[in-house]
Design a protein around this motif. Structure first.
Motif, mmCIF file in Angstrom:
data_model
loop_
_atom_site.group_PDB
_atom_site.id
_atom_site.type_symbol
_atom_site.label_atom_id
_atom_site.label_comp_id
_atom_site.label_asym_id
_atom_site.label_seq_id
_atom_site.Cartn_x
_atom_site.Cartn_y
_atom_site.Cartn_z
ATOM 1 N N TYR A 100 59.237 67.481 80.041
ATOM 2 C CA TYR A 100 59.599 66.105 80.386
ATOM 3 C C TYR A 100 58.520 65.449 81.239
ATOM 4 O O TYR A 100 58.173 64.284 81.038
ATOM 5 C CB TYR A 100 60.939 66.110 81.120
ATOM 6 C CG TYR A 100 61.498 64.734 81.400
ATOM 7 C CD1 TYR A 100 62.053 63.975 80.373
ATOM 8 C CD2 TYR A 100 61.467 64.197 82.685
ATOM 9 C CE1 TYR A 100 62.579 62.708 80.619
ATOM 10 C CE2 TYR A 100 61.985 62.941 82.939
ATOM 11 C CZ TYR A 100 62.540 62.200 81.908
ATOM 12 O OH TYR A 100 63.036 60.943 82.152
ATOM 13 N N ARG A 101 57.965 66.218 82.178
ATOM 14 C CA ARG A 101 56.898 65.681 83.018
ATOM 15 C C ARG A 101 55.584 65.574 82.239
ATOM 16 O O ARG A 101 54.895 64.551 82.297
ATOM 17 C CB ARG A 101 56.696 66.572 84.252
ATOM 18 C CG ARG A 101 57.860 66.587 85.229
ATOM 19 C CD ARG A 101 57.455 67.260 86.533
ATOM 20 N NE ARG A 101 57.015 68.638 86.319
ATOM 21 C CZ ARG A 101 57.819 69.693 86.369
ATOM 22 N NH1 ARG A 101 59.111 69.523 86.622
ATOM 23 N NH2 ARG A 101 57.354 70.911 86.171
ATOM 24 N N ASN A 104 55.489 62.771 79.770
ATOM 25 C CA ASN A 104 55.830 61.466 80.333
ATOM 26 C C ASN A 104 56.925 60.827 79.478
ATOM 27 O O ASN A 104 56.797 59.694 78.998
ATOM 28 C CB ASN A 104 54.599 60.559 80.397
ATOM 29 C CG ASN A 104 54.850 59.303 81.197
ATOM 30 O OD1 ASN A 104 55.742 59.245 82.043
ATOM 31 N ND2 ASN A 104 54.062 58.266 80.929
ATOM 32 N N THR A 106 59.866 59.644 79.994
ATOM 33 C CA THR A 106 60.864 58.754 80.584
ATOM 34 C C THR A 106 61.263 57.614 79.663
ATOM 35 O O THR A 106 62.450 57.305 79.492
ATOM 36 C CB THR A 106 60.334 58.168 81.908
ATOM 37 O OG1 THR A 106 59.941 59.238 82.767
ATOM 38 C CG2 THR A 106 61.405 57.341 82.586
ATOM 39 N N SER A 107 60.275 56.976 79.049
ATOM 40 C CA SER A 107 60.562 55.795 78.223
ATOM 41 C C SER A 107 60.901 56.138 76.782
ATOM 42 O O SER A 107 61.188 55.235 75.988
ATOM 43 C CB SER A 107 59.370 54.832 78.247
ATOM 44 O OG SER A 107 58.233 55.446 77.667
ATOM 45 N N ARG A 114 69.201 58.433 80.063
ATOM 46 C CA ARG A 114 68.303 58.266 81.198
ATOM 47 C C ARG A 114 68.973 57.461 82.313
ATOM 48 O O ARG A 114 68.886 57.812 83.501
ATOM 49 C CB ARG A 114 67.017 57.568 80.752
ATOM 50 C CG ARG A 114 66.007 57.403 81.888
ATOM 51 C CD ARG A 114 64.781 56.619 81.462
ATOM 52 N NE ARG A 114 65.115 55.247 81.118
ATOM 53 C CZ ARG A 114 65.073 54.746 79.887
ATOM 54 N NH1 ARG A 114 64.727 55.521 78.883
ATOM 55 N NH2 ARG A 114 65.390 53.488 79.654
ATOM 56 N N ALA A 118 69.822 58.137 86.386
ATOM 57 C CA ALA A 118 69.339 57.171 87.380
ATOM 58 C C ALA A 118 70.503 56.676 88.238
ATOM 59 O O ALA A 118 70.355 56.495 89.458
ATOM 60 C CB ALA A 118 68.656 56.002 86.690
ATOM 61 N N PRO A 123 66.993 60.638 88.988
ATOM 62 C CA PRO A 123 66.193 60.336 87.792
ATOM 63 C C PRO A 123 65.359 61.509 87.314
ATOM 64 O O PRO A 123 65.061 61.622 86.126
ATOM 65 C CB PRO A 123 65.315 59.165 88.243
ATOM 66 C CG PRO A 123 65.266 59.270 89.736
ATOM 67 C CD PRO A 123 66.617 59.780 90.135
ATOM 68 N N GLU A 124 65.001 62.399 88.242
ATOM 69 C CA GLU A 124 64.198 63.561 87.855
ATOM 70 C C GLU A 124 64.972 64.526 86.965
ATOM 71 O O GLU A 124 64.385 65.353 86.269
ATOM 72 C CB GLU A 124 63.686 64.295 89.097
ATOM 73 C CG GLU A 124 64.747 65.041 89.910
ATOM 74 C CD GLU A 124 65.558 64.142 90.842
ATOM 75 O OE1 GLU A 124 66.416 64.676 91.578
ATOM 76 O OE2 GLU A 124 65.337 62.913 90.837
ATOM 77 N N ALA A 126 66.671 63.673 84.395
ATOM 78 C CA ALA A 126 66.805 63.126 83.047
ATOM 79 C C ALA A 126 66.215 64.054 81.990
ATOM 80 O O ALA A 126 66.454 63.852 80.791
ATOM 81 C CB ALA A 126 66.145 61.747 82.958
#
Length: 275
Positions: A100-101, A104, A106-107, A114, A118, A123-124, A126
């Motif tokens: 996930y990191r 990237n 997130t989007s 997601r 949040a 949020p981390e 997700a």
């Protein structure tokens, strides 16, 4: 960008993930070059990681299609459950955290999933949306969830059950033994796998939103597209090919919608595997 070690070169190198750009380019190509912008019906699905992709992106695809296009999903073999491995280490969870990191992501995951994390001020967390059994709960587009309760990929990746010590067996009468070999500890590993199978069954029955259809079988496999498992059963009377044809017929008839109560075919513990 992310720095990774290149063992051949003996040094770190920077690589760039372009997953979201590739997704948009693929959809653009389908719409602009392949005529999907004029499609009457779209069944969006995949197997394994492709199934997870369907869960993650199908609602986004809905926004890119014509409002008159009928859309439904088909998720084959990635209804993965957050669960400790047999050695009590969450190997797969750690992989998802890293991915996930690194990606990237997130989007690129489902918006509803997601936003859920949040709203919890986490949020981390997700990355949990990369578990199929979690993200599909936030998917608004009705989807047919297909999975073996004895998924042979989840066996290794999530439960950490090496096939050398735990290999599923289907007897001639259709009964399924999770760990059917004679290796040391096979029975204990088999009991552990059966608990995971029961958790998957209960999660579908109690958590999966009613707009999603489901087909759970005791037949051990991972992915059915193009394989003999296409004729595997949930019960003696319902086989996967029949359930899929029914799902597609509902899509073509225009009766699939967010408010529907979708059909479900779920094998119970004693149901046999009829291939």
């Amino acid at each position: 960008p992310i720095s990774v070690y290149n063992g051949t070169a003996g040094k770190n190198e920077t690589i760039y993930y372009r997953g979201r750009r590739l997704l948009d380019a693929l959809i653009d190509h389908l719409l602009q070059k392949q005529g999907v912008d004029e499609a009457d019906v779209v069944l969006y699905g995949g197997c394994s990681a492709g199934s997870l992709t369907a869960y993650l992106h199908i609602d986004y695809l809905r926004t890119r299609l014509s409002s008159v296009t009928k859309l439904a999903g088909f998720g084959d073999s990635m209804y993965s459950i957050p669960y400790k491995s047999y050695d009590s280490v969450n190997h797969f969870l750690r992989m998802l955290q890293w991915g996930y990191r690194a990606w990237n992501a997130t989007s690129s995951i489902n918006n509803g999933c997601r936003e859920h994390y949040a709203s919890l001020s986490r949020p981390e967390d997700a990355f949990m949306c990369l578990y199929g059994s979690i993200v599909v709960n936030y998917v608004l587009t009705p989807t047919l969830v297909v999975n073996s309760k004895y998924d042979t990929w989840q066996q290794k990746a999530i439960l950490g059950l090496d096939e050398k010590f735990c290999s599923p067996k289907v007897n001639d009468d259709g009964t399924v033994i999770p760990c059917g070999n004679d290796s040391p500890g096979a029975q204990a590993r088999g009991r552990y796998w059966k608990i995971y199978a029961s958790v998957m069954e209960r999660t579908v029955e109690e958590v999966l939103p009613s707009r999603h259809a489901a087909f759970l079988t005791n037949c051990p496999f991972h992915c059915v597209f193009g394989w003999q498992n296409w004729h595997d059963s949930a019960t003696a009377d319902v086989h996967l090919n029949e359930a899929t044809v029914h799902w597609i017929s509902l899509l073509e008839a225009g009766t699939i919608n967010e408010n529907m109560t979708a059909p479900r075919w779920i094998a119970k513990d004693r149901d046999k595997c009829f291939g």
